[in-house]
Enzyme design. Structure first.
Site, mmCIF file in Angstrom:
data_model
loop_
_atom_site.group_PDB
_atom_site.id
_atom_site.type_symbol
_atom_site.label_atom_id
_atom_site.label_comp_id
_atom_site.label_asym_id
_atom_site.label_seq_id
_atom_site.Cartn_x
_atom_site.Cartn_y
_atom_site.Cartn_z
ATOM 1 N N GLU A 124 0.647 -1.202 -0.112
ATOM 2 C CA GLU A 124 -0.177 -0.191 -0.162
ATOM 3 C C GLU A 124 0.764 1.275 -0.030
ATOM 4 O OE1 GLU A 124 -3.008 -0.190 -0.531
ATOM 5 O OE2 GLU A 124 -3.617 -2.177 0.258
ATOM 6 N N ASN A 137 1.266 4.026 -2.941
ATOM 7 C CA ASN A 137 0.858 5.216 -2.731
ATOM 8 C C ASN A 137 2.009 6.180 -3.318
ATOM 9 O OD1 ASN A 137 -1.536 4.773 -1.568
ATOM 10 N ND2 ASN A 137 -1.002 5.559 0.473
ATOM 11 N N ARG A 165 -9.164 3.946 -7.912
ATOM 12 C CA ARG A 165 -8.517 3.846 -6.627
ATOM 13 C C ARG A 165 -9.441 3.703 -5.604
ATOM 14 N NH1 ARG A 165 -4.777 1.342 -7.397
ATOM 15 N NH2 ARG A 165 -4.146 1.450 -5.166
#
Lengths: 104, 150
Positions: free
Chosen positions: B49, B53, B107
């Site tokens: 994650e 990002n 997303r």
């Protein structure tokens, strides 16, 4: 992308690791197949999948958004316990339907 | 430098194909803590994650460098994922589940929520134009205690 089309049903056989990198391909290819074949039902087959992050949730939700406009459905099948847990904890299980083996 | 800590630092291109590499690298490093399979899976997800990002949001899919620093002591793992990208304008908003600045990319907006779920602690330091540092901690090695009655 490994997939199978039967009439208006698209089954996508997800890779071992479903992350942002993999979902980029799936997003493009799935949308192409959905449009070309007027797909109404998409099944994400997790049979080979042992890893998923939030990108996996995103790609399923994105397909759902597209299909729901025409009354379509998105299903997830053959999830292992961890994948099932992730789907549920993300809240996506309220929208993405889980196909249990018993339902055959 | 503290005794009994073990550190590693990784620098790599912000390409999506390196997301898997980052996961495996951190997983390999933490093996020394004798983690359970679930702990490894949790850490891999959180790292995935944070790196994603940096790739998508920090650098908006341009290729620059991402840093990962890991520090372990006997019982815990600290991970820092850093980019020198655009930074976060409103950290509190960014960390709200379902909030995303890139809905067109499908997303889910759940990156931080996942990090929070799978790690014990999460801290984000960021400023527009100054990059972002994500710090995460997790106690590891429940498997080390051998037989545990639950």
């Amino acid at each position: 992308m490994k997939y199978q089309i039967e009439e208006n049903c698209l089954t996508i056989f997800l890779p071992k690791e479903l992350d942002h990198h993999q979902t980029e391909v799936i997003r493009r290819e799935a949308d192409r197949q959905i449009e070309r074949n007027h797909v109404k039902y998409v099944i994400f087959d997790f049979g080979e999948t042992s890893f998923m992050d939030s990108s996996g949730i995103g790609v399923m939700m994105g397909r759902y958004r597209k299909l729901s406009l025409t009354g379509g459905e998105v299903w997830a099948a053959n999830l292992n316990e961890r994948m099932k847990k992730i789907l549920k904890m993300s809240g996506a299980a309220k929208i993405i339907r889980i196909y249990e083996e018993e339902r055959k | 430098m503290r005794e009994n800590t073990n550190e590693m630092e990784l620098i790599f291109d912000s390409r999506s194909e390196n997301e898997g590499f980052a996961r495996v690298a951190v997983a390999a490093f933490m093996t020394q803590l004798n983690p359970t399979l679930e702990e490894v899976a949790d850490v891999k997800t959180a790292v995935s994650e944070a790196v994603t990002n940096a790739v998508i949001h920090g650098y908006r899919q341009e290729v620059h460098k991402i840093w990962i620093r890991c520090r372990m002591n006997r019982h815990a793992l600290e991970i820092e994922v850093r980019d020198q990208g655009q930074g976060i304008e409103n950290i509190e908003k960014a960390m709200q589940p379902m909030y995303t600045t890139r809905p067109e990319l499908d997303r889910s907006g759940m990156g931080f929520a996942f990090m929070e779920a799978f790690m014990d602690e999460l801290e984000v330091e960021s400023e527009p134009g100054k990059g972002t540092i994500v710090r995460m901690k997790k106690k590891i090695g429940q498997g080390r205690d051998g037989w545990t009655l639950q």
